[in-house]
Design a protein around this motif. Structure first.
Motif, PDB file in Angstrom:
ATOM      1  N   PHE A  48      -9.553  10.265   1.771  1.00 45.95           N
ATOM      2  CA  PHE A  48      -8.975   8.926   1.888  1.00 45.95           C
ATOM      3  C   PHE A  48      -9.885   7.953   1.142  1.00 45.95           C
ATOM      4  O   PHE A  48     -11.107   8.073   1.212  1.00 45.95           O
ATOM      5  CB  PHE A  48      -8.878   8.499   3.364  1.00 45.95           C
ATOM      6  CG  PHE A  48      -7.815   9.224   4.143  1.00 45.95           C
ATOM      7  CD1 PHE A  48      -6.539   8.684   4.263  1.00 45.95           C
ATOM      8  CD2 PHE A  48      -8.087  10.430   4.755  1.00 45.95           C
ATOM      9  CE1 PHE A  48      -5.562   9.339   4.988  1.00 45.95           C
ATOM     10  CE2 PHE A  48      -7.116  11.094   5.485  1.00 45.95           C
ATOM     11  CZ  PHE A  48      -5.849  10.553   5.598  1.00 45.95           C
ATOM     12  N   THR A  49      -9.297   7.001   0.439  1.00 48.69           N
ATOM     13  CA  THR A  49     -10.092   6.003  -0.268  1.00 48.69           C
ATOM     14  C   THR A  49     -10.080   4.696   0.510  1.00 48.69           C
ATOM     15  O   THR A  49      -9.126   4.402   1.231  1.00 48.69           O
ATOM     16  CB  THR A  49      -9.544   5.745  -1.685  1.00 48.69           C
ATOM     17  OG1 THR A  49      -8.188   5.328  -1.579  1.00 48.69           O
ATOM     18  CG2 THR A  49      -9.633   6.990  -2.543  1.00 48.69           C
ATOM     19  N   ALA A  50     -11.124   3.905   0.339  1.00 55.45           N
ATOM     20  CA  ALA A  50     -11.220   2.618   1.027  1.00 55.45           C
ATOM     21  C   ALA A  50     -10.426   1.558   0.275  1.00 55.45           C
ATOM     22  O   ALA A  50     -10.401   1.540  -0.950  1.00 55.45           O
ATOM     23  CB  ALA A  50     -12.679   2.194   1.137  1.00 55.45           C
ATOM     24  N   LYS A  51      -9.772   0.699   1.024  1.00 54.38           N
ATOM     25  CA  LYS A  51      -9.025  -0.422   0.457  1.00 54.38           C
ATOM     26  C   LYS A  51      -9.278  -1.603   1.382  1.00 54.38           C
ATOM     27  O   LYS A  51      -9.253  -1.455   2.599  1.00 54.38           O
ATOM     28  CB  LYS A  51      -7.545  -0.070   0.407  1.00 54.38           C
ATOM     29  CG  LYS A  51      -6.712  -0.997  -0.400  1.00 54.38           C
ATOM     30  CD  LYS A  51      -5.323  -0.392  -0.496  1.00 54.38           C
ATOM     31  CE  LYS A  51      -4.582  -0.736  -1.717  1.00 54.38           C
ATOM     32  NZ  LYS A  51      -5.024  -0.389  -2.991  1.00 54.38           N
ATOM     33  N   ASP A  87      -1.285   7.669   5.250  1.00 50.28           N
ATOM     34  CA  ASP A  87      -0.896   8.795   4.412  1.00 50.28           C
ATOM     35  C   ASP A  87       0.583   8.569   4.106  1.00 50.28           C
ATOM     36  O   ASP A  87       1.370   8.385   5.045  1.00 50.28           O
ATOM     37  CB  ASP A  87      -1.096  10.107   5.174  1.00 50.28           C
ATOM     38  CG  ASP A  87      -0.754  11.332   4.357  1.00 50.28           C
ATOM     39  OD1 ASP A  87       0.074  11.236   3.423  1.00 50.28           O
ATOM     40  OD2 ASP A  87      -1.295  12.404   4.655  1.00 50.28           O
ATOM     41  N   GLU A 136      -0.549   4.473  -1.311  1.00 48.65           N
ATOM     42  CA  GLU A 136      -1.361   5.666  -1.545  1.00 48.65           C
ATOM     43  C   GLU A 136      -2.159   6.030  -0.299  1.00 48.65           C
ATOM     44  O   GLU A 136      -2.301   5.237   0.617  1.00 48.65           O
ATOM     45  CB  GLU A 136      -2.306   5.468  -2.737  1.00 48.65           C
ATOM     46  CG  GLU A 136      -3.379   4.423  -2.534  1.00 48.65           C
ATOM     47  CD  GLU A 136      -2.931   3.011  -2.856  1.00 48.65           C
ATOM     48  OE1 GLU A 136      -3.754   2.097  -2.639  1.00 48.65           O
ATOM     49  OE2 GLU A 136      -1.801   2.799  -3.297  1.00 48.65           O
ATOM     50  N   LYS A 137      -2.677   7.240  -0.302  1.00 53.27           N
ATOM     51  CA  LYS A 137      -3.483   7.751   0.815  1.00 53.27           C
ATOM     52  C   LYS A 137      -4.802   6.983   0.845  1.00 53.27           C
ATOM     53  O   LYS A 137      -5.606   7.072  -0.078  1.00 53.27           O
ATOM     54  CB  LYS A 137      -3.729   9.248   0.599  1.00 53.27           C
ATOM     55  CG  LYS A 137      -4.494   9.920   1.692  1.00 53.27           C
ATOM     56  CD  LYS A 137      -4.629  11.412   1.400  1.00 53.27           C
ATOM     57  CE  LYS A 137      -5.477  12.088   2.427  1.00 53.27           C
ATOM     58  NZ  LYS A 137      -5.592  13.534   2.170  1.00 53.27           N
ATOM     59  N   CYS A 138      -4.994   6.199   1.915  1.00 55.59           N
ATOM     60  CA  CYS A 138      -6.184   5.360   1.992  1.00 55.59           C
ATOM     61  C   CYS A 138      -6.429   4.911   3.431  1.00 55.59           C
ATOM     62  O   CYS A 138      -5.651   5.206   4.325  1.00 55.59           O
ATOM     63  CB  CYS A 138      -6.038   4.133   1.098  1.00 55.59           C
ATOM     64  SG  CYS A 138      -4.749   2.991   1.631  1.00 55.59           S
ATOM     65  N   TYR A 139      -7.522   4.211   3.616  1.00 57.45           N
ATOM     66  CA  TYR A 139      -7.761   3.506   4.869  1.00 57.45           C
ATOM     67  C   TYR A 139      -8.074   2.065   4.514  1.00 57.45           C
ATOM     68  O   TYR A 139      -8.658   1.768   3.491  1.00 57.45           O
ATOM     69  CB  TYR A 139      -8.859   4.151   5.730  1.00 57.45           C
ATOM     70  CG  TYR A 139     -10.224   4.252   5.092  1.00 57.45           C
ATOM     71  CD1 TYR A 139     -11.186   3.276   5.315  1.00 57.45           C
ATOM     72  CD2 TYR A 139     -10.558   5.330   4.283  1.00 57.45           C
ATOM     73  CE1 TYR A 139     -12.445   3.369   4.743  1.00 57.45           C
ATOM     74  CE2 TYR A 139     -11.812   5.433   3.714  1.00 57.45           C
ATOM     75  CZ  TYR A 139     -12.753   4.453   3.946  1.00 57.45           C
ATOM     76  OH  TYR A 139     -13.994   4.547   3.377  1.00 57.45           O
ATOM     77  N   VAL A 140      -7.607   1.165   5.370  1.00 53.79           N
ATOM     78  CA  VAL A 140      -7.687  -0.258   5.092  1.00 53.79           C
ATOM     79  C   VAL A 140      -8.692  -0.914   6.035  1.00 53.79           C
ATOM     80  O   VAL A 140      -8.684  -0.662   7.231  1.00 53.79           O
ATOM     81  CB  VAL A 140      -6.297  -0.913   5.255  1.00 53.79           C
ATOM     82  CG1 VAL A 140      -6.339  -2.382   4.905  1.00 53.79           C
ATOM     83  CG2 VAL A 140      -5.265  -0.186   4.417  1.00 53.79           C
ATOM     84  N   ASP A 153     -13.708   9.424   4.309  1.00 56.10           N
ATOM     85  CA  ASP A 153     -14.142   9.660   2.928  1.00 56.10           C
ATOM     86  C   ASP A 153     -14.178  11.160   2.632  1.00 56.10           C
ATOM     87  O   ASP A 153     -13.773  11.601   1.561  1.00 56.10           O
ATOM     88  CB  ASP A 153     -15.518   9.041   2.673  1.00 56.10           C
ATOM     89  CG  ASP A 153     -15.465   7.519   2.557  1.00 56.10           C
ATOM     90  OD1 ASP A 153     -14.386   6.977   2.252  1.00 56.10           O
ATOM     91  OD2 ASP A 153     -16.509   6.884   2.789  1.00 56.10           O
ATOM     92  N   ILE A 159       0.854  -1.175   0.000  1.00 61.89           N
ATOM     93  CA  ILE A 159       0.000   0.000   0.000  1.00 61.89           C
ATOM     94  C   ILE A 159       0.895   1.230   0.000  1.00 61.89           C
ATOM     95  O   ILE A 159       1.740   1.385   0.874  1.00 61.89           O
ATOM     96  CB  ILE A 159      -0.932   0.001   1.226  1.00 61.89           C
ATOM     97  CG1 ILE A 159      -1.808  -1.245   1.192  1.00 61.89           C
ATOM     98  CG2 ILE A 159      -1.764   1.277   1.282  1.00 61.89           C
ATOM     99  CD1 ILE A 159      -2.583  -1.510   2.446  1.00 61.89           C
TER     100      ILE A 159
END
Length: 126
Positions: A63-66, A103, A32-36, A59, A30
């Protein structure tokens, strides 16, 4: 003279800019800027309410969902550092609904669902 050559060789070796990279074959990488999130979490109404409020906030912050595909995660920071995390098997609904925010400029943040969005606001820089 021998010490000068040894010192020069040691200095050249220690200043080598090539970083040893971890083998990421067994990791979900991972960067990229996201949340898992876990793919199939155990359901509990109190946990779902806490999780949903944090997910809504994330959201809204871009932040995008993963979803977790493997229990071994490798977070790659913008400065080249790598943070490896191996998740244990979830024992209850709280652990099953775990959220990890990332991040690339920072280290990953394990979100404590009991604390609400305060910790995530601080991480996001608000």
């Amino acid at each position: 003279m021998r010490y000068i050559y040894m010192a020069a060789a040691l200095l050249a070796f220690s200043c080598n800019q090539v970083r040893e990279q971890t083998d990421t074959t067994n990791y979900q990488v991972i960067g990229e800027k996201c949340y898992v999130l876990r793919q199939h979490p155990l359901q509990d109404s109190a946990v779902s309410i806490a999780k949903d409020s944090i997910v809504q906030f994330l959201d809204g912050q871009g932040f995008t969902a993963k979803f977790i595909e493997k229990d071994s995660l490798m977070f790659q920071r913008a400065n080249g550092q790598q943070v490896a995390i191996i998740l244990p098997t979830a024992q209850n609904a709280w652990e099953s609904n775990a959220i990890i925010v990332f991040d690339p400029q920072k280290n990953p943040l394990f979100v404590n669902l009991h604390k609400g969005t305060a910790q995530v606001r601080q991480y996001a820089g608000q």
